[in-house]
Scaffold this active site. Sequence first.
Site, PDB file in Angstrom:
ATOM      1  N   ALA A 147       0.853  -1.198   0.000  1.00 32.53           N
ATOM      2  CA  ALA A 147       0.000   0.000   0.000  1.00 32.53           C
ATOM      3  C   ALA A 147       0.884   1.242   0.000  1.00 32.53           C
ATOM      4  O   ALA A 147       2.013   1.202   0.484  1.00 32.53           O
ATOM      5  CB  ALA A 147      -0.876  -0.013   1.247  1.00 32.53           C
TER       6      ALA A 147
ATOM      7  N   GLY B 138       0.763  -5.202   0.899  1.00 31.62           N
ATOM      8  CA  GLY B 138      -0.328  -5.283  -0.080  1.00 31.62           C
ATOM      9  C   GLY B 138       0.150  -5.857  -1.407  1.00 31.62           C
ATOM     10  O   GLY B 138      -0.641  -6.453  -2.147  1.00 31.62           O
TER      11      GLY B 138
ATOM     12  N   GLU C 104      -0.124  -9.451  -0.981  1.00 33.19           N
ATOM     13  CA  GLU C 104      -1.557  -9.793  -0.973  1.00 33.19           C
ATOM     14  C   GLU C 104      -2.102  -9.815  -2.397  1.00 33.19           C
ATOM     15  O   GLU C 104      -2.899 -10.689  -2.763  1.00 33.19           O
ATOM     16  CB  GLU C 104      -2.332  -8.796  -0.107  1.00 33.19           C
ATOM     17  CG  GLU C 104      -2.010  -9.003   1.372  1.00 33.19           C
ATOM     18  CD  GLU C 104      -2.655  -8.003   2.285  1.00 33.19           C
ATOM     19  OE1 GLU C 104      -2.506  -6.799   2.033  1.00 33.19           O
ATOM     20  OE2 GLU C 104      -3.298  -8.412   3.261  1.00 33.19           O
TER      21      GLU C 104
ATOM     22  N   GLU D  12       3.920  -5.244   7.415  1.00 36.11           N
ATOM     23  CA  GLU D  12       2.935  -4.321   8.005  1.00 36.11           C
ATOM     24  C   GLU D  12       3.132  -4.130   9.504  1.00 36.11           C
ATOM     25  O   GLU D  12       2.907  -3.031  10.030  1.00 36.11           O
ATOM     26  CB  GLU D  12       1.506  -4.838   7.762  1.00 36.11           C
ATOM     27  CG  GLU D  12       0.994  -4.647   6.351  1.00 36.11           C
ATOM     28  CD  GLU D  12       1.341  -5.801   5.430  1.00 36.11           C
ATOM     29  OE1 GLU D  12       2.283  -6.567   5.738  1.00 36.11           O
ATOM     30  OE2 GLU D  12       0.664  -5.937   4.394  1.00 36.11           O
TER      31      GLU D  12
HETATM   32  C1  LIG Z   1      -5.562  -2.563   3.398  1.00 34.06           C
HETATM   33  C2  LIG Z   1      -4.280  -1.816   3.324  1.00 34.06           C
HETATM   34  C3  LIG Z   1      -3.138  -2.689   3.705  1.00 34.06           C
HETATM   35  C4  LIG Z   1      -1.922  -2.207   3.619  1.00 34.06           C
HETATM   36  C5  LIG Z   1      -0.817  -2.991   3.984  1.00 34.06           C
HETATM   37  C6  LIG Z   1       0.456  -2.471   3.354  1.00 34.06           C
HETATM   38  O1  LIG Z   1       0.770  -2.791   2.250  1.00 34.06           O
HETATM   39  S1  LIG Z   1       1.387  -1.420   4.288  1.00 34.06           S
HETATM   40  C7  LIG Z   1       2.862  -1.215   3.313  1.00 34.06           C
HETATM   41  C8  LIG Z   1       3.683  -2.441   3.323  1.00 34.06           C
HETATM   42  N1  LIG Z   1       4.929  -2.218   2.649  1.00 34.06           N
HETATM   43  C9  LIG Z   1       6.032  -1.873   3.297  1.00 34.06           C
HETATM   44  O2  LIG Z   1       6.050  -1.756   4.502  1.00 34.06           O
HETATM   45  C10 LIG Z   1       7.250  -1.628   2.442  1.00 34.06           C
HETATM   46  C11 LIG Z   1       7.988  -0.458   2.974  1.00 34.06           C
HETATM   47  N2  LIG Z   1       9.151  -0.207   2.171  1.00 34.06           N
HETATM   48  C12 LIG Z   1      10.324  -0.823   2.383  1.00 34.06           C
HETATM   49  O3  LIG Z   1      10.467  -1.691   3.203  1.00 34.06           O
HETATM   50  C13 LIG Z   1      11.471  -0.364   1.544  1.00 34.06           C
HETATM   51  O4  LIG Z   1      11.231   0.945   1.147  1.00 34.06           O
HETATM   52  C14 LIG Z   1      11.707  -1.248   0.301  1.00 34.06           C
HETATM   53  C15 LIG Z   1      10.453  -1.392  -0.532  1.00 34.06           C
HETATM   54  C16 LIG Z   1      12.208  -2.627   0.744  1.00 34.06           C
HETATM   55  C17 LIG Z   1      12.792  -0.571  -0.583  1.00 34.06           C
HETATM   56  O5  LIG Z   1      13.939  -0.338   0.213  1.00 34.06           O
HETATM   57  P1  LIG Z   1      15.156   0.536  -0.358  1.00 34.06           P
HETATM   58  O6  LIG Z   1      16.182   0.552   0.717  1.00 34.06           O
HETATM   59  O7  LIG Z   1      15.517   0.060  -1.691  1.00 34.06           O
HETATM   60  O8  LIG Z   1      14.580   1.993  -0.569  1.00 34.06           O
HETATM   61  P2  LIG Z   1      13.920   2.984   0.477  1.00 34.06           P
HETATM   62  O9  LIG Z   1      13.462   2.284   1.674  1.00 34.06           O
HETATM   63  O10 LIG Z   1      14.830   4.142   0.665  1.00 34.06           O
HETATM   64  O11 LIG Z   1      12.617   3.442  -0.309  1.00 34.06           O
HETATM   65  C18 LIG Z   1      12.725   4.178  -1.521  1.00 34.06           C
HETATM   66  C19 LIG Z   1      11.632   5.208  -1.530  1.00 34.06           C
HETATM   67  O12 LIG Z   1      10.377   4.533  -1.631  1.00 34.06           O
HETATM   68  C20 LIG Z   1       9.503   4.990  -0.618  1.00 34.06           C
HETATM   69  N3  LIG Z   1       8.615   3.861  -0.264  1.00 34.06           N
HETATM   70  C21 LIG Z   1       8.977   2.613  -0.010  1.00 34.06           C
HETATM   71  N4  LIG Z   1       7.916   1.859   0.227  1.00 34.06           N
HETATM   72  C22 LIG Z   1       6.858   2.662   0.112  1.00 34.06           C
HETATM   73  C23 LIG Z   1       5.455   2.460   0.257  1.00 34.06           C
HETATM   74  N5  LIG Z   1       4.920   1.251   0.532  1.00 34.06           N
HETATM   75  N6  LIG Z   1       4.646   3.516   0.084  1.00 34.06           N
HETATM   76  C24 LIG Z   1       5.142   4.735  -0.209  1.00 34.06           C
HETATM   77  N7  LIG Z   1       6.467   4.997  -0.361  1.00 34.06           N
HETATM   78  C25 LIG Z   1       7.296   3.956  -0.197  1.00 34.06           C
HETATM   79  C26 LIG Z   1      10.431   5.390   0.507  1.00 34.06           C
HETATM   80  O13 LIG Z   1       9.806   6.260   1.394  1.00 34.06           O
HETATM   81  C27 LIG Z   1      11.572   6.022  -0.256  1.00 34.06           C
HETATM   82  O14 LIG Z   1      11.191   7.309  -0.636  1.00 34.06           O
HETATM   83  P3  LIG Z   1      11.821   8.580   0.079  1.00 34.06           P
HETATM   84  O15 LIG Z   1      11.280   9.731  -0.700  1.00 34.06           O
HETATM   85  O16 LIG Z   1      13.296   8.408   0.003  1.00 34.06           O
HETATM   86  O17 LIG Z   1      11.306   8.558   1.476  1.00 34.06           O
END
Ligand SMILES: CC/C=C/CC(=O)SCCNC(=O)CCNC(=O)[C@H](O)C(C)(C)COP(=O)(O)OP(=O)(O)OC[C@H]1O[C@@H](n2cnc3c(N)ncnc32)[C@H](O)[C@@H]1OP(=O)(O)O
Length: 718
Positions: A61, A100, A103, A123
């Site tokens: 998400a 997500g 999922e 999550e």
């Molecule tokens: C019913 C609704 C249910 C929802 C459940 C969900 O899905 S909650 C979201 C679950 N997903 C996560 O928790 C993933 C979170 N992200 C990460 O763990 C990492 O970012 C990554 C995907 C493993 C990538 O890691 P990496 O080290 O390569 O890069 P960064 O961490 O620096 O991330 C790069 C930029 O991407 C932004 N970002 C990452 N994930 C998300 C996301 N899910 N939504 C929005 N933005 C995301 C991150 O913030 C970085 O951007 P910046 O501008 O540098 O902050």
Amino acid sequence: MALYSRVSGSVGMITLQNPPVNALSAAVRQGIVDMMHRALSEPEVKSVVICGQNGKFCGGADIREFGAKMTGPPLVPMVHLIEAASKPVVAAIEGIALGGGLELALSCHYRIAHSKATLGFPEVALGLLPGAGGTQRLPRLIGVPAALDLITTGRHVTAAEARQLGIVDEVTDLNAVDAAVKFAQSVTGKSLDARRISTYPCPRPPDLDAIFERAMQQVRRSARGAIAPGTCVQAVHAAVTLPYAKGMERERELFSLLFTSGQARALQYYFFAQRAVSRWSTANGARWDTSKPRPVRKAAVIGLGTMGRGITVSLAQAGFSVVAVETQEQQLSEAKQAVSGMLERGAKRRGVPLAHDKIKYSCSVQAVADVDLVIEAVFEDMALKKTVFQQLSAICKPGALLCTNTSGLDIDELASQTQSPELVVGMHFFAPAHVMQLLEVVYGPRSSPEVVATAMQMGKKMGKVSVAVGNCRGFVGNRMLKPYLEQAFFLLEEGATPEQVDQVLEEFGFAMGVFKVSDLSGLDVGWKVRKSDGLVSPASTGTSARIRGGSRYSPLGDLLCERGRFGQKTGRGWFQYDKPGGRVAKPDPWLHGFLEEYRAQHGLVARRIDHQEVLERCLYALINEGFQILQDGIAAGPEDIDVIYVLGYGWPRHRGGPMFYAGQVGLDKVVERLEHYQQIHPDVPGLQPCSLLRKLAASGNPAIHKWREVIQKPRSQL
Ligand SMILES: CC/C=C/CC(=O)SCCNC(=O)CCNC(=O)[C@H](O)C(C)(C)COP(=O)(O)OP(=O)(O)OC[C@H]1O[C@@H](n2cnc3c(N)ncnc32)[C@H](O)[C@@H]1OP(=O)(O)O
């Protein structure tokens, strides 16, 4: 958004497009729904592949949308639409399938993953649970124990492990999208009845109750007050005990409970804070995006005590060539042995090659002549460090960075010992340096922007989260620790016990209370600093013993040190231990007697102190110092302070960090409580709200991301 294309005539391809991680924003969800309808309506299309652009399937998400009102199609009907499709849908998983994103993949009928992909339900780290059927589908697919493990820990698994668990159907080293297209063609026309995970019965192992009991115990032990892990267990329990539709209802209820909790907001704030600190700026206007790091291939560490050894290991594991210097033969040989052991254990744990050959040991400081960067890690003694810096300045090649690992000494004073003060920067590692994730990069008024950028990048390469902070006594972390510790000491004088104070702080979520931490790190450490500051008077009796420099002072720590009670290492400190080096803290009747005597001697009458006062005085004094640090421009923003406190000082992550916590409590409330305690204890320092805190409170408690607008903008002096 999502792009639709047709490949090989009969495969409809839906490509998620939302850089950088193809998160499921409203536009992406809308795109998927629209494109699914299109693929299902086109008679030529016999099967569908879902993939993500730029080699990333989906990061889940879109967390950036969590604070705003929900728009676009919800995730749950979207995944049901995919699973119910009459044509086979194949997920082509490259890079990541998280939250997500996983999922979405589980709603597809088949999953093909690239061998380098990682999958998981992170999550829980955002204070949530997989709320689009993840808690109901995963146990049906891989069984309850494995699903509980993945969902409650949030750990990512490799494609190989995902295959072993049964999450993916195939793993390929080749192009996963091409493989998925081929696969989709091969399953065209086959029955999908056995491919819809929501229709699977949930396995019921015979020892089901014991499994859930163990899972609950496990999360209670590790969660330190975080509510998401236990709620994840409850959601998986619903998968076993309820039919799918009812389980989904329960998942939704539990998800809503978490989603609206302060903990989820704190964890999501912290997620972005940890990323924001890499976009650093300094008080004199240097910035991450305009400062180029210098290349570093070879580094040196001077001084191989506990910190120097850990730093050497971190550098070698990050691939740097290291010259490790300790001037005494005997200590050098001991250090070499210790470092080898740490490297071996690290290599075993992480499954990486040994890095022994990266390190050259030497007894001579001259050995650092050709390195690009030196990290001095000798004792925390200004005179000694000054001598080392004079030597380094004479020996090192022009342009070499001179870094000091200090927990609070003046960087600029050290810089002034060298011919090139612009090359000097502080690198404050936390013990054990090869384990702890935090690095405070301390810039002095003369540190060049490139040098700050280099130290920040070095930290990142060592796997650390680097936070740039200005030069002041104790920098950010230890400066804030001082008023926190002071309040704890004053509370003992007024009637509290170490166990009471620690219990309150541990219930708040700290892994250890302030007195246990003090016993662990050694009471003598602070004593030495106070001695060199001239605070420890030899005659610490009489009323004047509780006043230093016109302010109230508690000599309790000094008095314990005078009695040889240095904490765990001597088996006695604020608590007692079964032996020197013992780990289990027990209340010490001697200490209680000592406190009574001390109070009597100083005319103090013990009073009943409630938990609220302990918490507020310790935390609000610390927070107040945090605002003073922001006001002084030592930290660029509240995120810097919060990341330092979570990663370096055991602040519970689900409370976001001290500055975020202050915002959640309400800045006006923090001001009001500080003023309340200040009125009752006018002699206690640290309780007068600083002007930035007052200003923010008076401006209506703005959201934390707005604080920077109120904090004065730094003026560039470059
Ligand atoms: C019913 C609704 C249910 C929802 C459940 C969900 O899905 S909650 C979201 C679950 N997903 C996560 O928790 C993933 C979170 N992200 C990460 O763990 C990492 O970012 C990554 C995907 C493993 C990538 O890691 P990496 O080290 O390569 O890069 P960064 O961490 O620096 O991330 C790069 C930029 O991407 C932004 N970002 C990452 N994930 C998300 C996301 N899910 N939504 C929005 N933005 C995301 C991150 O913030 C970085 O951007 P910046 O501008 O540098 O902050």
